[in-house]
Design a protein around this motif. Sequence first.
Motif, mmCIF file in Angstrom:
data_model
loop_
_atom_site.group_PDB
_atom_site.id
_atom_site.type_symbol
_atom_site.label_atom_id
_atom_site.label_comp_id
_atom_site.label_asym_id
_atom_site.label_seq_id
_atom_site.Cartn_x
_atom_site.Cartn_y
_atom_site.Cartn_z
ATOM 1 N N GLN A 536 0.820 -1.201 0.000
ATOM 2 C CA GLN A 536 0.000 0.000 0.000
ATOM 3 C C GLN A 536 0.861 1.261 0.000
ATOM 4 O OE1 GLN A 536 -3.201 -0.194 -0.375
ATOM 5 N NE2 GLN A 536 -3.594 2.020 -0.316
ATOM 6 N N LYS A 537 1.922 1.230 0.807
ATOM 7 C CA LYS A 537 2.821 2.385 0.827
ATOM 8 C C LYS A 537 3.521 2.561 -0.523
ATOM 9 C CE LYS A 537 3.756 2.238 5.803
ATOM 10 N NZ LYS A 537 4.795 2.064 6.848
ATOM 11 N N LYS A 539 2.426 1.531 -3.416
ATOM 12 C CA LYS A 539 1.427 1.988 -4.381
ATOM 13 C C LYS A 539 1.175 3.478 -4.245
ATOM 14 C CE LYS A 539 -3.294 1.029 -5.905
ATOM 15 N NZ LYS A 539 -4.520 0.215 -5.653
ATOM 16 N N GLN A 540 1.063 3.925 -3.007
ATOM 17 C CA GLN A 540 0.867 5.351 -2.789
ATOM 18 C C GLN A 540 2.070 6.156 -3.257
ATOM 19 O OE1 GLN A 540 -1.951 6.704 -1.780
ATOM 20 N NE2 GLN A 540 -1.105 8.767 -2.007
ATOM 21 N N SER A 541 3.268 5.594 -2.998
ATOM 22 C CA SER A 541 4.486 6.278 -3.446
ATOM 23 C C SER A 541 4.537 6.354 -4.966
ATOM 24 C CB SER A 541 5.718 5.557 -2.898
ATOM 25 O OG SER A 541 6.903 6.140 -3.380
ATOM 26 N N GLU A 543 1.981 6.355 -6.992
ATOM 27 C CA GLU A 543 0.990 7.329 -7.434
ATOM 28 C C GLU A 543 1.489 8.761 -7.239
ATOM 29 O OE1 GLU A 543 -2.536 6.424 -5.311
ATOM 30 O OE2 GLU A 543 -2.965 4.578 -6.437
ATOM 31 N N ASP A 544 2.144 9.008 -6.135
ATOM 32 C CA ASP A 544 2.692 10.355 -5.904
ATOM 33 C C ASP A 544 3.779 10.688 -6.926
ATOM 34 O OD1 ASP A 544 0.998 10.442 -3.756
ATOM 35 O OD2 ASP A 544 2.536 9.967 -2.261
ATOM 36 N N GLU A 547 2.122 11.380 -10.252
ATOM 37 C CA GLU A 547 1.504 12.704 -10.251
ATOM 38 C C GLU A 547 2.552 13.806 -10.383
ATOM 39 O OE1 GLU A 547 -1.611 15.282 -10.363
ATOM 40 O OE2 GLU A 547 -1.686 13.074 -10.353
#
Length: 1137
Positions: A536-537, A539-541, A543-544, A547
């Motif tokens: 999850q971390k 994946k979030q990284s 995505e950031d 972006e």
Amino acid sequence: MAEKRALFERRSSVSLPTLLPYNTLQTHNMKKKNSVCKDLDYSQVVKEVQDDIRQLREKINHGDGGSINIKDLENALAKTEEGLQMKTEQVINHYNNKVQTLPTALSTRFDPGMVAMEQTWDLKTKARSEMKRVQGQQYLAREKLRQPQPPGSLLPKRQQVQVSGPSPGQQTKHMLTLRAVLNPMHGQNRQSLNDNFGIQLPLIPQRVENKNIPRPIIGTTVEPLAVLPRANRTDPQIAPPPISEDDARKGILSLLERGLIPPAAELTLDPSPVRHKTAPLHDPTVKTKPTAQPEMSHTLAGVKLDISSTTKKAEIDDNVTKIPIVPPHPLSAHSTETRTPSAKTRATSASMPQIKTPATLKTYDLPLQPMPPPTTPASGDIKHLTHRFAIQNGKIRDTSAEFLSFKQHYCLTWGSIVSMIKHLEKMTQEFSVPIAFINGDKLADLSLEFELERAPSVDDLLTVIVNREDVEVLMNRPGRRYKGPNGKNVAATRIQSSWRMYRDRSEYLEYRKKKWAAGVIAISWIMNIKMSQVKQKLKQSREDQLEAFRRRAKKFAMSWDRIKQSKRVIIHVSSLGLSQNIRDTIHEFGIRQNTQMARICDIRDPNVDVIFISPVPLSEETLQYYSKLLGLKAAIDSGNVEDQCVMSERYRIITPDAIKSFPTHRMCLSTLLKYSPRTIKRIKHLIKGREAYMVSGVPHNDDLAVADELDVPILSPEPEVAHLYSTKSGCKRIFASANVDLPPSEYDVYSLGQLHECLAQLVTENLMVKRWLFKLDDEFDGRGIAFCDVTEHLQCYSWALKESRRYGEKWSKKWAQEAAYIKIHAEIADVLHANAKPVHTNIYASWDTFLEAFLSQGGVIEACPPSESITTLTVDMMIEPNGKYNIVSCGDQIHAETPFSCWGVSVPQSSVEPDVLNVACRKIAEACKTRGILGYFSVDFVTFIDPKTMEQRLWALDLSLHYSDSLAMFQLMSYVSNGVLDPVKHVLNVPTNKQEKRQRRRRLAGQEEEQEPNTSRFGVMSTRLLHTNLAVVHYSVFFQMCRAHGIGYDIKEKQGTVFTLIDSFNRERLGMITIGDNLQGALATFARNMSVIHQEISAPNMQGETNFKSAIEDVEGILGTTIENADEPDEETNDQS
């Protein structure tokens, strides 16, 4: 109790109060509680006593003394005593039943109405005086506080109770002060005298004595015991020293151990425990007279003893099992066995013959029989003959003469021997041994050894048994342990313990299994949770980072026109961001990523500085070569070799730190750079305050992480977009949307049935195509390709061909193809299984292996051009961030190893008309731009002559959305030649030198004008040159060899050969460019260079692994084709003339 009371009153003249019961006292106290304080005054009692005494005195003064009534006097005294006694009891009961309370925190120190008793001690007279201090208000009694109060009223303020006399604390303080005054040595004596009497004693300094602190005693605290002097130990003939009384108190054993008593000394005990008595002698005839049933109680070892005193015991022994008479063992008299660890073997006498006696047989099975008369041992030592006894049925025969003699001889150590005997009896009882003969001397030695140690084992006990062999055989029988008197209980205990052991062991194993399973489940669950959190971390990284990439790309597109015209830094990361399974199959993956070293030639633009990230460490020799090569820029511009410059300030070659940390992991370069914080920090320092952007290789997600760390944009599409449209199926979508010519094909094939159906349909529609290709979606560089010549192996092919001719133009209709499709589909599976072959058998050994990979990741079915002469060309293009696109380079491919992989390129391309190629490239660029693709990409085309129309066809084959090797080599070619590619005409022109222009101006008058020099250049380049024999030649020797054979570069003519060093340490791979003014010359130079290098570094017995031969053959074939194409226009011209 009453007597003690009367005695105390007589001695002290004070009457004690009568002790009343508790209930009576309690009732009396309750009644008198309110009047106790009023009755405490003794004045009334004293007044009555004074009146009585006054009346008695008057009677005496009036002369009536003789008539004084003794009874009246006694009554007066009794009345006085009774009054005092009653008042005393009231006071005592009052103080015993009083409850004292502590004052509240809000109360003042002395409440109003409180009466305080102040006492003053006079230290001189040791008397005290009391003084009352009364406050302004009256004292509120405790009983008044306990009365019920009306509702809503406040409780009265708590009053303190008067206590007469000093408090216990004051008394203790006065006592301590008095002690300090009376003791001149007390520490508070001086201060107390000064405070109470005003006496200031002189201050006398005291001398501080240095007290020696006793040191701890180290060592023994007792005196050593006396030992035998050294002279006596060395010379035993010297008389021993006398024994003192202290040493004698230590005991005989201590004297023996210290050597004060010789070991061989004969000790005499007084009185002696041994009593001498004359032994009766019997008639020898009686001794030798045979007896029918000899009894053990009458004879032992053939000697008849006097048993008159043991008649009763003999009668009891008759019921005991008869014991065979066993003589002494012949080896016992000469045995030298000692109880030491090394004395495990028994010493035997070689001179004594082996006599077979009943003791060597199974004595418990033999009947009683007379034994031969004893003989006197030759040694004369009868110690071992007399100290031997038997244990029968687990009990020792303590009345036998042998045992009594043994007991008498070892009377001093009998305590430990008894313990050993108990162990022997217990052992023989447990194993139900009928009889065991014990060697007493060995038993005594064993008792000394185990006296203070652990209990002896069975093996230790067996060493003292004479008939050990028989006893061991008996004890080793299964179940013998349970034949004893308590055998059933032992067996039951054994069975129960075994069952409990089995049950507990089973339960424990089940528990351990469950515990292990629970631990595995718990660990798996914890790891699953942790992995989910990490995913999850990540994946979030991601995505950031994506972006941030989009935000920087948008800003980059807006400022591209300004950046392109200003000073900037380009960070080249030649990374191959392929999937892990593909990277694992690439040999020397780091060298494969380093084939684009020519990217540093971007410094040709004076506004550009380059930071090149090398995927492999580079040697100093390699760095010097590139420094000299790039330093030729000024000489190339001027045409003068001496005009060289230093360009090392405009480029940096950096190797990531993580290469040493992951030597065996096939990571792409961007991943290694991501895990190299020092390298990232260095790059940040180099680009600080400057415009910079990054150019990657095959896009990877870690490119976004690196760009995010450096805070720079990337000149490439998003990794997911690039991966989608770089697949074989993805590029077909772009080509279809661009409306360019494609080979007959089907893409997104994922199942075997779909494969057979699509192939059958394609074969039915294109009967002229003989070979069909199968391409994997995720492979690159022609690795995932298989082929099959389908039409050659179809039995219905000739029939289908006739059907197509019969239908003619209507053959394109589905209904016309249906019959042929059914027959071809029925045969296609067997044809593929028997005739399909992978191109790279080192990766996919068989069709089955390839088919498994094909169905797992999907692929494309594609037609091979139906012509014998096929040319493949590559066009490198760039879509700028602002949307503009242009052709950077174009060239014809050279195939060495396989016809499906590009080995080299000849630049510019000369196989297709430029207009046709430009139109196709323009359509593809528009389709890519609409899908958000930007940066560098390459398109592969194939051209051939259609056998039906005899026209040239151009098919788009593949799309690679990354910086290619051919583009990097073209940058080097442009750098060393100053050439500029015309994207419209596909011509590479080089500018003329200034010296040549001056020479043409100085031509003589009347002379014909010289022809313009040929400014067009052609180049042949490759980064795949492989020869294992290059490893034995250093680069300096290699360049000397090339110089000797005329292999070099002419700066003035801008023609010749330039190398790129790829592998710094193994030196087995390199890149090469040959530049000429025509294509034939460049191809011939390239082939000649490879031939010379191969001949110089190879020997007949050391050819090595190389691809030079296959490359030379392909180059020669291309050279022949170009010569034919060059001759055709001349022939046409001659025909026209």
